[in-house]
Design a protein around this motif. Sequence first.
Motif, mmCIF file in Angstrom:
data_model
loop_
_atom_site.group_PDB
_atom_site.id
_atom_site.type_symbol
_atom_site.label_atom_id
_atom_site.label_comp_id
_atom_site.label_asym_id
_atom_site.label_seq_id
_atom_site.Cartn_x
_atom_site.Cartn_y
_atom_site.Cartn_z
ATOM 1 N N ASP A 156 0.830 -1.205 0.000
ATOM 2 C CA ASP A 156 0.000 0.000 0.000
ATOM 3 C C ASP A 156 0.864 1.253 0.000
ATOM 4 N N LEU B 130 -7.984 -11.499 -1.005
ATOM 5 C CA LEU B 130 -6.855 -11.078 -0.175
ATOM 6 C C LEU B 130 -5.905 -12.229 0.115
ATOM 7 N N TYR B 131 -6.394 -13.450 -0.035
ATOM 8 C CA TYR B 131 -5.603 -14.617 0.330
ATOM 9 C C TYR B 131 -5.288 -15.497 -0.884
ATOM 10 N N PRO C 258 -3.315 -14.824 -4.390
ATOM 11 C CA PRO C 258 -2.628 -13.904 -5.308
ATOM 12 C C PRO C 258 -2.928 -14.204 -6.776
ATOM 13 N N LYS D 152 -2.710 -11.014 -9.170
ATOM 14 C CA LYS D 152 -2.384 -9.811 -9.935
ATOM 15 C C LYS D 152 -0.887 -9.734 -10.232
ATOM 16 N N VAL E 131 0.403 -10.970 -6.759
ATOM 17 C CA VAL E 131 0.058 -10.567 -5.393
ATOM 18 C C VAL E 131 -1.460 -10.548 -5.237
ATOM 19 N N ALA E 132 -1.903 -10.414 -4.002
ATOM 20 C CA ALA E 132 -3.345 -10.356 -3.717
ATOM 21 C C ALA E 132 -3.958 -9.106 -4.337
ATOM 22 N N SER E 133 -5.180 -9.249 -4.827
ATOM 23 C CA SER E 133 -5.859 -8.125 -5.476
ATOM 24 C C SER E 133 -7.347 -8.116 -5.102
ATOM 25 N N PRO E 134 -7.674 -7.574 -3.933
ATOM 26 C CA PRO E 134 -9.078 -7.531 -3.491
ATOM 27 C C PRO E 134 -9.912 -6.575 -4.338
ATOM 28 N N GLU F 215 -1.605 -5.062 2.517
ATOM 29 C CA GLU F 215 -0.526 -5.621 1.692
ATOM 30 C C GLU F 215 -1.149 -6.289 0.467
ATOM 31 N N ALA F 216 -1.491 -5.461 -0.520
ATOM 32 C CA ALA F 216 -2.180 -5.925 -1.726
ATOM 33 C C ALA F 216 -2.138 -4.802 -2.758
#
Length: 302
Positions: free
Chosen positions: A75, A119-120, A122, A124, A157-160, A202-203
């Motif tokens: 972030d 979020l959990y 990944p 992206k 990575v995570a991408s909510p 952290e996303a």
Amino acid sequence: MSETVLVALGGNALVQRGESITMETQRRHIRAAVKELATLAKEHKLLITHGNGPQVGLLAEQASNYPNMSAYLLDEISAETEGLLAYLIEQELLNQLPDDRATASILTMVEVNSDDPALYRPTKPIGPYYSEAAKKQLEHNKGWSFKQFAQQWRRIVASPHPQKILQLEAIKNLLESDTVVICAGGGGIPVLRNGDGYRGVEAVIDKDLTSALLASQINISQLILATEADGVYQHWGTAEQRLIKEATVEQMAAYRFEEGSMQPKVDAACQFVRSTGRSATIGALKDLAQLIKGHAGTRITR
């Protein structure tokens, strides 16, 4: 001014595959991009969003090279890159627009849900492309996740999903005063809200999904998702590949495209069309004038 248009610039439209992410390279691509955008701004109110995947990945890799310092979180890196790229875009807009045309860059925070399963998981891609050997070393040293693209690898990575744009009212007010606005870079800075207020996550957020959410909450006439490709292809990369020139949301739902690449663009375009009844177009930045007219790219309609 006539209608209001949102143009989402793909991160890889600002840095091409295989290029070094130098300031000179980024300025060159941004200058070319803004040439198209400045022409559009002469006839339309304009809202600009942009990707930052290559830049975020590079800064994350650089920050992790200092073992005695806490690495910056995604972030925080998103905020850095959003500010830098907006500065470069706005500077070039000032060089190409009439002196009386106002511009503004908005550092944008976007709220996500803590129970979002994305979020959990990944998906992206960010950062540069790596060889097989480099990918294995980074997996071992840093615990990063990767996905293969052709013969190379990229970090994922995570991408909510975006839920709320915190600077929405400020963006609306600026557009109403005929200001060219740059915002929500990289999908915005991901934040969660709890009893103590907002905190970073952290996303990264997909910039096309944020662009669709933003466009649906403002009186946007057209959503343009500008990328390297000249449109969306069925059976991409095969002898049967075919450009989809126009399709409905229902027709696009029958296809599946590459996750972390074209599929989020299609999902974002369909989300905007469903919520507004207006059209969205995916295509090459160099064809921007024709994309607006519906003469290029892939147009998705009701």
